[in-house]
Design an enzyme around this catalytic site. Sequence first.
Site, mmCIF file in Angstrom:
data_model
loop_
_atom_site.group_PDB
_atom_site.id
_atom_site.type_symbol
_atom_site.label_atom_id
_atom_site.label_comp_id
_atom_site.label_asym_id
_atom_site.label_seq_id
_atom_site.Cartn_x
_atom_site.Cartn_y
_atom_site.Cartn_z
ATOM 1 N N SER A 144 -5.016 1.177 7.840
ATOM 2 C CA SER A 144 -4.726 0.596 7.494
ATOM 3 C C SER A 144 -4.330 -0.626 7.057
ATOM 4 C CB SER A 144 -5.078 0.616 6.065
ATOM 5 O OG SER A 144 -3.684 1.146 5.366
ATOM 6 N N ASP A 159 9.822 9.668 -0.256
ATOM 7 C CA ASP A 159 9.085 10.248 -1.766
ATOM 8 C C ASP A 159 9.269 9.248 -2.474
ATOM 9 O OD1 ASP A 159 7.721 12.108 -3.261
ATOM 10 O OD2 ASP A 159 8.779 13.390 -2.428
ATOM 11 N N ASP A 182 -2.298 4.756 -2.528
ATOM 12 C CA ASP A 182 -3.316 6.068 -2.017
ATOM 13 C C ASP A 182 -2.440 6.827 -1.235
ATOM 14 O OD1 ASP A 182 -5.131 7.089 -0.802
ATOM 15 O OD2 ASP A 182 -5.655 5.474 1.132
ATOM 16 N N GLU A 209 1.194 -1.541 0.071
ATOM 17 C CA GLU A 209 -0.104 0.009 0.051
ATOM 18 C C GLU A 209 0.842 1.404 -0.181
ATOM 19 O OE1 GLU A 209 -4.101 2.203 2.382
ATOM 20 O OE2 GLU A 209 -2.375 0.558 2.757
ATOM 21 N N HIS A 267 -2.017 10.724 -5.131
ATOM 22 C CA HIS A 267 -3.128 11.337 -5.891
ATOM 23 C C HIS A 267 -3.388 12.272 -7.440
ATOM 24 C CE1 HIS A 267 -5.201 10.009 -2.164
ATOM 25 N NE2 HIS A 267 -4.432 10.195 -1.590
ATOM 26 N N ASP A 286 5.760 5.625 2.993
ATOM 27 C CA ASP A 286 4.109 6.293 2.963
ATOM 28 C C ASP A 286 5.655 7.692 3.581
ATOM 29 O OD1 ASP A 286 1.583 7.533 4.315
ATOM 30 O OD2 ASP A 286 3.069 9.101 5.071
ATOM 31 N N GLY A 340 1.416 4.900 0.371
ATOM 32 C CA GLY A 340 -0.117 6.220 0.374
ATOM 33 C C GLY A 340 -0.296 4.947 2.015
#
Length: 127
Positions: free
Chosen positions: A53, A89, A113, A45, A116, A70, A47
């Site tokens: 989550s 990043d 996620d 995942e 965006h 993240d 983000g």
Amino acid sequence: MATHRLIHTLTHTPFLGNAKHFEDFWHHYYEYFASLKNNPIKLMEFGILDGFSIIAWEDFFPNGQIWGVDINQENIKVEFKRAKTLIGDLNTPDFVDTVIKTTGNKFDIIIDDCGHTMEQQIRLFNT
């Protein structure tokens, strides 16, 4: 109901409160992933924000290898049982290379996620 535990974990957290507006969204994940529940899947995942989550994925996929990325370690509010995280990043090519080298870059499920933006989504897809 089988979906209850996944959806409850994702929609009832100390940080989100009783986030009923997310419930329909998570029903879709359950619909697509229920047949994989006990498989030794590998999930990424991008983000993960507060990390709730990831806890839900650990719970939902008891035999799965769970990864999360993240940009900000300070966003993550929880500790994980077995998931692994990378902080950086995704707009930085060196970090994307680190993610690929560290994770092996072969996943059964990838959830985007993060940024965006279409540009970032295309970059991740092509990676």
